[in-house]
Each structure stands twice: as C-alpha cells, then as structure tokens.
Design a protein around this motif. Structure first.
Motif, PDB file in Angstrom:
ATOM      1  N   PRO A 233      17.794  16.752  18.435  1.00 56.41           N
ATOM      2  CA  PRO A 233      19.193  17.218  18.533  1.00 56.41           C
ATOM      3  C   PRO A 233      19.541  18.234  17.448  1.00 56.41           C
ATOM      4  O   PRO A 233      19.209  18.056  16.275  1.00 56.41           O
ATOM      5  N   ASP A 237      17.130  20.909  21.355  1.00 56.29           N
ATOM      6  CA  ASP A 237      17.629  20.213  22.547  1.00 56.29           C
ATOM      7  C   ASP A 237      18.079  21.187  23.637  1.00 56.29           C
ATOM      8  O   ASP A 237      17.673  21.071  24.792  1.00 56.29           O
ATOM      9  N   PRO A 259      12.227  11.444  23.262  1.00 59.22           N
ATOM     10  CA  PRO A 259      13.186  11.416  22.158  1.00 59.22           C
ATOM     11  C   PRO A 259      12.494  11.447  20.797  1.00 59.22           C
ATOM     12  O   PRO A 259      11.421  10.858  20.617  1.00 59.22           O
ATOM     13  N   PRO A 278      17.926  11.628  19.818  1.00 59.54           N
ATOM     14  CA  PRO A 278      18.943  11.680  20.860  1.00 59.54           C
ATOM     15  C   PRO A 278      19.308  10.293  21.373  1.00 59.54           C
ATOM     16  O   PRO A 278      18.501   9.358  21.310  1.00 59.54           O
ATOM     17  N   GLU A 282      21.992  11.523  26.102  1.00 60.87           N
ATOM     18  CA  GLU A 282      21.639  12.897  25.759  1.00 60.87           C
ATOM     19  C   GLU A 282      20.267  13.262  26.300  1.00 60.87           C
ATOM     20  O   GLU A 282      20.052  14.363  26.826  1.00 60.87           O
TER      21      GLU A 282
END
Length: 483
Positions: A233, A237, A259, A278, A282
């Motif tokens: 993130p 992302d 992730p 995340p 997300e």
C-alpha cells in the motif's frame, strides 16, 4: 434477527481414500472465462498453484537447496533455522541436492497426492544454479510423474531458459512488483549482477530489463509462467494494474497478487519501518481491477521455502532432516497412479453435484445481490472441518448462480486444548465480519451464539461447498424478502 444454524444437506459424496492427512487448499482462481485447449488443461489439471480446483485435492512440496540471493527486497528477511514463521524465505534447514531428492521420494510415497516439486529458495534458485539444476536432475530421473517448478526474481532467467526447457521444467514463477523503475527503487535497495552490486534505480533498471526478457523467453519456449506481485500500500498498489497489463501482453498465464507480510518481528525493512500490508478488502479490490485482463490466482498461501502438503497446510516439521534421512524412499508410481485415479473420480462426482445444484437453484433475479460466505475446510472441495479446528477460512462470493472463490482469511486456532478463548473468537469474528455466514462441519454453542450476535449465521453440514453456498443463498433471499 439471526436464525439458528441449519444443517442444509446430507451428502452422498464420500472423500477418496488417501494414505495421507487432508489439508487446506491451493491452486489458481480465474475471474474470466478462458477457453483452454485439452493440452493446456492437462498441464495444469494436477497443479495446485495453477488450478484453483486442483488445489482442493493435490499437494505440493518445496525443497530448500538455494540459500543465496542476488537482490535485496525490502519485504524479505531470509531465515534458515526457523520453524515458527510461515512465509517465503523461511526454512528449518538447508539441504544438499542428494538430501532433497531423497526427501522427495520419501514424501511421494507418504503423500501420494503430492504432484508438484518446487524450488523457491530460501534465496533465489537461479542464484544457486548448480544446486538447483542438480536437484531437478535427480528427481526427474527417479520420479518422472512429479511436475517440476521453479520460482525466481527473474534476474538470471534469460541465461537459463535453455537449461530449464531441457529439464522439462514446465512451470516457472517470476516475482514482478513493478514495471516502472522509479517505483521499484522503493522496493529493491540493491541488485547484484555479473559480480557487481548496483544500488538504487540503476540496479532496478537491470532487474526490470531481465524480468521482461525472461518473461518473453518463457513464452517462446512454451513454458507456463505465473507472475507473483507483492501488494504494498502506498508504493505499488495502484501500479499493479499496469504490471498486470504488461505481463499479460508478454504471455504470462496467471497473476498472483499477494499481500505484503510486514510484521516487525520478521525483521524486514518494511516491517521495521512500519509499512503496513493491505486489508483483505484492499487486496480484493486490486485483484478485481486486474481480473478482466487475465486469470488471477487468489488462493496463494505465501508458502515457506520448505513447505509440504496441500496448500493451506504445512507438514514440513513431519519431515525434518533427522527424520526423513532415516526413512526409506517409498516412491511407487503404480500406487500413486491408483490414488490419483481415485481423486479424479471424486472430482467428477463433485463436478456433477455442482452442475446439478446450479441448474436447480439458478435464480431469475436480474440484479442478484452478491454476498460473502466463509468456509471451514480440510480440502476436497467440501465443508468438512470443525469450527474450532480451523486455522483459516476460505471465502467465497455467491450471487445465486455462481460460487466464486475470492481468498482466504488466516485466523488463530480457536480450540486450545479443548477450550475456546474469548480474544481468539473476537479476532475470528473480525476476520470474517463481512461474511453473511460461516459453513462448518460442527460448531459449539458458545461460538455459535457469539457469531449470531455479530450477524454471522452458521451452517453445520458435510457437503460440497458450492452446493451448500447455493442452498444458503436461496434461504438468505427468502429471509431478506420476508423481513
């Protein structure tokens, strides 16, 4: 108002007899309808990472023969004597090629549904080419029915395509986190190439160039390629949509967006500097954005470099060096084929059951609401695990016509020596809070009541996941209308 748990279905399907412990799952989940010819289907049919459906039935194993690495990733910290962490780059012990081959032959007998042998570290296999290819040579000679897989960062991939093809390594995974070196410079501090260390964007440009060359070379060599991307993130992302488009154009078969794992105790740069991973929502949002472009893998468990068993389980501690070296190899091709035939028969029964229930429960609603459900499963495509024994839940999206696997949620074990812990239950409820129901083989009164209080229904049954999900969906719609 939350109704009590229901036992929707009594199944006539029985699991195939396999002389090995059942476990979680693994494979690939497709969000697009792709017409695959018979030859391609055959190549992925028993590969738990390339086929979402296969991951319910077939196992994989990794052997840790490649300790060195030629790049540094801010999300990686390799550990060579660790039994307590479950993530890439971690192993309990390193093996020689001969030890690795012995281990494979032992496990191929004890876990006959093991169809795939991968080398994924704990460093980069192509930074350790002699050990990697010697291991593959030994296994190909003695266990010809086991698929060979290789995972790499791609830096040295162009130099070894011919060797990979020669050894009939039919599946290669490349970790590609960027196609823009400016973004890559935030992920990779340095790259070691041709006996020289390149720092910052200079090294990242080399890495990117070699990854693209390697991806193209795999396509030309007709080797199936899965691309792994770590979602970070605030760094890559939003950029992963562009990554997805590029790898698709260069022939990647499957995209696995994973992730970031960034717990401080792992000692990674991102973990120590507070970079978060995340949330499940997300992660799903980015996967969904990429899904229209190519096949997405959503069932990845980010395995250890010495993982053994079905995806979602890790039996590596059953086969540590002091144990497997004392075991005689039990590889028997005919017995393995017999087990696989049983699995395929069972898969056909599952397919027929799914088709029957899909025909029966197809709803006429034009705009069917989509809901999420959580499933406790030991594999086999069935609801077959006690709530208190689950270490993860598989999550499916249901719309009344389709039951689509979208991911898994790892949880702490609820049953602790026969007792459930309040804090653990609260964490479990939080992990599946966006689900309308949880399907389990059995559940105690206390967790059932607390789940209902949180708005999560419980369904106790033993049956095909798709079947239970569609039955539940019809019940959900009826209750929604009546309320």
């Amino acid at each position: 108002m939350t109704p009590p748990s229901t036992g929707l279905i009594t199944s006539s399907i029985t699991e195939p007899t396999i002389q090995a412990k059942s476990g979680g799952c693994g494979g690939c989940s497709s969000s697009t309808t792709v017409e695959m010819d018979e030859k391609l289907q055959e190549r992925i049919a028993k590969h738990p990472c390339y086929s979402e459906e296969a991951h319910h039935h077939y196992a994989r194993m990794h052997v840790a023969v490649a300790p060195a690495c030629n790049i540094q990733c801010n999300y990686c910290n390799r550990k060579y004597d660790c039994a307590n962490e479950s993530r890439p780059g971690v192993v309990s012990e390193l093996l020689t090629p001969e030890e690795a081959a012995h281990k494979v032959l032992v496990i191929a007998g004890k876990i006959p549904q093991m169809t795939v042998l991968g080398i994924a570290g704990p460093g980069d296999p192509l930074a350790n080419p002699d050990k990697t290819f010697r291991t593959f040579e030994l296994i190909a000679e003695k266990a010809p029915d086991i698929k060979l897989c290789l995972s790499t960062n791609g830096l040295m991939l162009p130099e070894y395509i011919d060797r990979i093809k020669q050894l009939n390594i039919d599946h290669v995974t490349i970790t590609i986190n960027m196609v823009d070196p400016e973004i890559g410079a935030k992920i990779y501090p340095w790259v070691h190439y041709k006996r020289k260390r390149y720092r910052g964007i200079e090294g990242v440009k080399i890495l990117h160039e070699k990854q693209m060359e390697g991806l193209q070379a795999l396509k030309e060599a007709d080797i199936l390629c899965k691309v792994n991307s770590v979602m970070i993130p605030g760094i890559n992302d939003e950029h992963l949509v562009e990554v997805n488009k590029v790898i698709r154009s260069k022939g990647a078969f499957l995209h696995n967006i994973m992730p970031l794992i960034s717990a401080p105790e792992h000692g990674t740069h991102f973990g120590l500097t507070g970079q978060r991973g995340p949330t499940p929502r997300e992660l799903k949002a980015v996967q969904d954005k990429c899904a229209g472009n190519m096949k997405m893998m959503r069932h990845c468990r980010q395995c250890r470099a010495d993982a053994v068993g079905l995806l979602g389980e890790d039996r590596s501690q059953e086969f540590t060096k002091d144990k497997f070296l004392e075991m005689a190899p039990e590889y028997d091709l005919s017995k393995r084929q017999e087990v696989h035939a049983g699995i395929e028969k069972f898969r056909e029964e599952l397919k027929a059951a799914k088709e029957a229930v899909e025909t029966l429960h197809t709803t006429s609603l034009q705009n069917r609401p989509k809901i999420l459900v959580a499933v406790a499963t030991k594999g086999g495509g069935l609801v077959n695990q006690h709530f208190g024994h689950a270490k993860e839940f598989q999550v499916y999206e249901v719309d009344g016509k389709e039951v689509r696997f979208i991911g898994h949620r790892k949880i702490d074990h609820y049953c602790q020596g026969g007792y459930g812990e309040t804090a653990t239950l609260e964490n479990i409820i939080e992990a599946i809070a966006d689900c309308k129901a949880v399907f389990v083989a059995k559940i105690g009164d206390c967790p059932k009541e607390k789940l209902h209080a949180a708005g999560i229904q419980t369904v106790e049954t033993y049956d095909v996941i798709d079947k239970v999900a569609l039955e539940y969906y019809q019940q959900y719609l009826q209750e929604k209308v009546s309320s």
